[in-house]
Design a protein around this motif. Structure first.
Motif, PDB file in Angstrom:
ATOM      1  N   GLU A 100     -19.766  61.951 -35.895  1.00 31.31           N
ATOM      2  CA  GLU A 100     -21.169  62.102 -36.269  1.00 31.31           C
ATOM      3  C   GLU A 100     -21.742  60.737 -36.586  1.00 31.31           C
ATOM      4  OE1 GLU A 100     -20.596  63.119 -41.028  1.00 31.31           O
ATOM      5  OE2 GLU A 100     -20.883  64.757 -39.600  1.00 31.31           O
ATOM      6  N   SER A 101     -23.068  60.649 -36.548  1.00 33.86           N
ATOM      7  CA  SER A 101     -23.706  59.366 -36.824  1.00 33.86           C
ATOM      8  C   SER A 101     -25.195  59.581 -37.053  1.00 33.86           C
ATOM      9  CB  SER A 101     -23.478  58.381 -35.672  1.00 33.86           C
ATOM     10  OG  SER A 101     -23.911  57.081 -36.022  1.00 33.86           O
ATOM     11  N   THR A 102     -25.845  58.531 -37.502  1.00 33.29           N
ATOM     12  CA  THR A 102     -27.292  58.492 -37.686  1.00 33.29           C
ATOM     13  C   THR A 102     -27.824  57.202 -37.087  1.00 33.29           C
ATOM     14  OG1 THR A 102     -27.123  57.364 -39.810  1.00 33.29           O
ATOM     15  CG2 THR A 102     -27.129  59.788 -39.853  1.00 33.29           C
ATOM     16  N   ILE A 103     -29.137  57.112 -36.991  1.00 30.89           N
ATOM     17  CA  ILE A 103     -29.755  55.868 -36.509  1.00 30.89           C
ATOM     18  C   ILE A 103     -29.354  54.703 -37.417  1.00 30.89           C
ATOM     19  CG2 ILE A 103     -31.947  54.645 -36.249  1.00 30.89           C
ATOM     20  CD1 ILE A 103     -31.400  56.504 -33.923  1.00 30.89           C
ATOM     21  N   ALA A 104     -29.345  54.909 -38.721  1.00 30.95           N
ATOM     22  CA  ALA A 104     -28.970  53.835 -39.646  1.00 30.95           C
ATOM     23  C   ALA A 104     -27.541  53.370 -39.406  1.00 30.95           C
ATOM     24  CB  ALA A 104     -29.131  54.309 -41.091  1.00 30.95           C
ATOM     25  N   GLU A 105     -26.629  54.330 -39.189  1.00 30.08           N
ATOM     26  CA  GLU A 105     -25.231  53.975 -38.944  1.00 30.08           C
ATOM     27  C   GLU A 105     -25.091  53.189 -37.651  1.00 30.08           C
ATOM     28  OE1 GLU A 105     -21.173  53.588 -39.493  1.00 30.08           O
ATOM     29  OE2 GLU A 105     -22.734  54.198 -40.907  1.00 30.08           O
ATOM     30  N   GLU A 106     -25.815  53.590 -36.612  1.00 33.31           N
ATOM     31  CA  GLU A 106     -25.739  52.868 -35.339  1.00 33.31           C
ATOM     32  C   GLU A 106     -26.288  51.455 -35.472  1.00 33.31           C
ATOM     33  OE1 GLU A 106     -24.008  53.873 -32.688  1.00 33.31           O
ATOM     34  OE2 GLU A 106     -23.477  55.471 -34.090  1.00 33.31           O
ATOM     35  N   LYS A 107     -27.313  51.276 -36.256  1.00 35.84           N
ATOM     36  CA  LYS A 107     -27.853  49.932 -36.467  1.00 35.84           C
ATOM     37  C   LYS A 107     -26.818  49.017 -37.096  1.00 35.84           C
ATOM     38  CE  LYS A 107     -32.103  49.446 -38.000  1.00 35.84           C
ATOM     39  NZ  LYS A 107     -33.345  49.652 -38.793  1.00 35.84           N
ATOM     40  N   ARG A 108     -25.930  49.594 -37.895  1.00 41.34           N
ATOM     41  CA  ARG A 108     -24.914  48.785 -38.568  1.00 41.34           C
ATOM     42  C   ARG A 108     -23.727  48.453 -37.673  1.00 41.34           C
ATOM     43  NH1 ARG A 108     -26.289  52.148 -43.012  1.00 41.34           N
ATOM     44  NH2 ARG A 108     -24.646  53.650 -42.482  1.00 41.34           N
ATOM     45  N   ARG A 109     -23.383  49.362 -36.722  1.00 42.85           N
ATOM     46  CA  ARG A 109     -22.094  49.181 -36.054  1.00 42.85           C
ATOM     47  C   ARG A 109     -22.128  49.161 -34.534  1.00 42.85           C
ATOM     48  NH1 ARG A 109     -19.040  54.109 -34.673  1.00 42.85           N
ATOM     49  NH2 ARG A 109     -20.431  55.905 -34.765  1.00 42.85           N
ATOM     50  N   ASN A 110     -23.242  49.576 -33.921  1.00 47.37           N
ATOM     51  CA  ASN A 110     -23.249  49.636 -32.459  1.00 47.37           C
ATOM     52  C   ASN A 110     -23.451  48.241 -31.874  1.00 47.37           C
ATOM     53  OD1 ASN A 110     -24.153  50.129 -29.659  1.00 47.37           O
ATOM     54  ND2 ASN A 110     -24.105  52.266 -30.293  1.00 47.37           N
ATOM     55  N   PRO A 111     -22.549  47.773 -31.011  1.00 40.87           N
ATOM     56  CA  PRO A 111     -22.694  46.424 -30.450  1.00 40.87           C
ATOM     57  C   PRO A 111     -24.032  46.178 -29.764  1.00 40.87           C
ATOM     58  CG  PRO A 111     -20.516  47.289 -29.981  1.00 40.87           C
ATOM     59  CD  PRO A 111     -21.305  48.422 -30.569  1.00 40.87           C
ATOM     60  N   ALA A 112     -24.634  47.208 -29.192  1.00 38.99           N
ATOM     61  CA  ALA A 112     -25.937  47.034 -28.545  1.00 38.99           C
ATOM     62  C   ALA A 112     -27.014  46.673 -29.557  1.00 38.99           C
ATOM     63  CB  ALA A 112     -26.333  48.304 -27.799  1.00 38.99           C
ATOM     64  N   LEU A 113     -26.728  46.916 -30.831  1.00 39.69           N
ATOM     65  CA  LEU A 113     -27.709  46.648 -31.882  1.00 39.69           C
ATOM     66  C   LEU A 113     -27.284  45.515 -32.805  1.00 39.69           C
ATOM     67  CD1 LEU A 113     -28.368  50.400 -32.649  1.00 39.69           C
ATOM     68  CD2 LEU A 113     -29.944  48.831 -31.504  1.00 39.69           C
ATOM     69  N   THR A 114     -26.086  45.002 -32.614  1.00 41.76           N
ATOM     70  CA  THR A 114     -25.609  43.894 -33.452  1.00 41.76           C
ATOM     71  C   THR A 114     -25.387  42.616 -32.654  1.00 41.76           C
ATOM     72  OG1 THR A 114     -23.298  44.564 -33.175  1.00 41.76           O
ATOM     73  CG2 THR A 114     -24.499  45.499 -35.047  1.00 41.76           C
ATOM     74  N   GLN A 115     -25.381  42.707 -31.319  1.00 43.84           N
ATOM     75  CA  GLN A 115     -25.187  41.534 -30.474  1.00 43.84           C
ATOM     76  C   GLN A 115     -26.492  41.152 -29.781  1.00 43.84           C
ATOM     77  OE1 GLN A 115     -22.157  42.769 -27.696  1.00 43.84           O
ATOM     78  NE2 GLN A 115     -20.471  42.237 -29.062  1.00 43.84           N
ATOM     79  N   THR A 116     -26.519  39.938 -29.251  1.00 43.04           N
ATOM     80  CA  THR A 116     -27.648  39.552 -28.409  1.00 43.04           C
ATOM     81  C   THR A 116     -27.574  40.324 -27.100  1.00 43.04           C
ATOM     82  OG1 THR A 116     -26.451  37.769 -27.282  1.00 43.04           O
ATOM     83  CG2 THR A 116     -27.591  37.219 -29.364  1.00 43.04           C
TER      84      THR A 116
END
Length: 456
Positions: A201-217
């Protein structure tokens, strides 16, 4: 009433479908072909389905969306830009569907997995307004990963991977951080690019913290994503055309019974006679010429990957329930050519002597290599092999095995994969062709500790 979301799992394909309802009416997202599961979930919840949504024209399974909508008289929402041969409710970016007074669905264009991919934000409506409480992301934003961008061919991969990056950023920019993320792929599906890490399970907030598409250039993420792409099942090429044509619901009526003489004739003719038991049971005794595809693994994925698409299949199971489960799995990917089935034990299926398959662990392989030359065959994906393999092992990925039989020497073969499941399939195929095979039924992580030299 706050909307309730029911998840319908398909572990063998690594996918999920969803039923969302307000206690009275419901909508469905990305249903698979065996729609009886959806109907049962709706019946248990006491709700009526009024709308069915597709996030995209699927590449890894045959949809049940059209059949479900037709059966119930529900609206069938498919992207207006998709070229399909059936009637649908065309839906576009920004369209809002009022499912009920307290529940509505907003379409969000999220190209990347396909050019016409849509995600659907579920908005809960109260007296104070509407809030997006969940988003059904299909093959766009996955748990800690993204849907792969290469399923439409190499010519489109470069464009799609950048679309995917932009789509994922659009979702997190437009949706509240508390919104649940509900992907279709990413639970073992080959539609995933990158690891989902076992998240459930996940949320938008969780994905912002851990998803490489949102943490990398963007450049780093694109490079990493493209570098990580590996082979995907051969049957995928048949799924999109089937879904665009509008498939019927699965026919799950019991196959004809095959007796001993019939089984012998089919094996002698080179037909696919598939043993559904565990690899341990198969190794202990099986009918010569039969193939091991245990129901305890990704049965339909690997059967669909390897079998010639027009081939007939005869199923061997311990029980009729086992055969029915295999038939359901096959129907999900359009494998409807079941010639027959038999149940019981191997001695019920043949009058010929049974064969066994020698099994071993990596520790045994380490010892044997000190005493005699053996050929190690690694049937993992090329990327797995590149990350580390037994020194001197030949890599023939399981999906390439039938096309590369001539490359495998007629020597004592020790066949392994990452856990034993794929190796058991390969071992049965090789044994049926006369190779002397030992199945390494062990986790590859044990190879180095067993004293085998590992290289990359």
């Amino acid at each position: 009433m706050e909307p309730t979301i029911i998840t319908i799992e398909t572990p063998s394909l690594g996918d999920r479908s969803y039923l969302a309802h307000d206690g009275d009416v419901a909508f469905v997202v990305d249903p698979q072909r065996d729609i009886d599961r959806v109907l049962a979930a709706a019946d248990e919840a006491g709700v009526r389905i009024t709308d069915v949504f597709e996030t995209h024209i699927h590449n890894d399974y045959v949809t049940g969306g059209l059949a479900l909508a037709r059966r119930l008289g529900a609206r069938y929402h498919v992207n207006a830009e998709d070229e399909v041969s059936f009637g649908r409710e065309p839906i576009r970016d920004g369209d809002v569907v009022e499912v009920s007074p307290v529940m509505r669905v907003r379409a969000i264009a999220t190209p990347g997995h396909t050019f016409t991919h849509l995600s659907y934000a579920m908005e809960s409506v109260t007296d104070s307004g509407a809030t997006d409480s969940a988003v059904f992301t299909g093959g766009s934003l996955l748990f800690g990963a993204a849907g792969r961008p290469d399923l439409l061919g190499r010519d489109h991969t470069g464009n799609l991977v950048r679309h995917q990056f932009a789509s994922i950023h659009r979702l997190v920019d437009e949706l509240s951080e508390s919104a649940e993320v509900l992907p279709t792929h990413g639970f073992g599906s080959f539609c995933s690019a990158g690891s989902t890490g076992g998240a459930t399970e996940s949320t938008i907030a969780e994905e912002k913290r851990r998803n490489p598409a949102l943490t990398q250039t963007e450049e780093q993420w694109v490079a990493d994503t493209l570098a990580g792409l590996d082979a995907y099942p051969a049957y995928y090429v048949h799924m999109s055309p089937a879904n665009a044509a509008g498939p019927d619901a699965a026919d799950l009526s019991a196959p004809e019974r095959a007796d001993k003489d019939t089984l012998a004739q089919r094996i002698d003719a080179g037909e696919w006679v598939v043993d559904l038991r565990t690899r341990t049971a198969f190794a202990a005794g099986h009918v010569a010429g039969t193939l091991s595809f245990g129901l305890d693994g990704q049965f339909s994925t690997y059967l669909g990957w390897l079998i010639p698409w027009e081939a007939r299949v005869t199923l061997l199971g311990e029980t009729s329930e086992q055969v029915a489960e295999a038939q359901r799995e096959m129907a999900r990917i359009g494998l409807d050519r079941i010639a027959g089935a038999a149940t019981g034990a191997p001695q019920d299926w043949t009058d010929r002597p049974l064969e066994t398959l020698e099994t071993a662990a990596f520790a045994d392989l380490s010892q044997v290599r000190h005493h005699r030359p053996v050929h190690v065959l690694d049937v993992r994906l090329a990327g797995e092999y590149a990350d580390g393999h037994v020194e001197g092992a030949q890599n023939v990925p399981i999906g390439e095995l039938l096309d590369r039989f001539d490359e495998i020497p007629q020597r004592e073969l020790w066949v392994h994969c990452g856990s034993g499941y794929r190796a058991s399939i390969a071992a049965s195929l090789l044994s049926a062709r006369g190779h002397r095979v030992v199945l390494v039924d062990d986790a590859f992580d044990n190879a180095g500790a067993a004293g085998l030299p590992i290289t990359d």
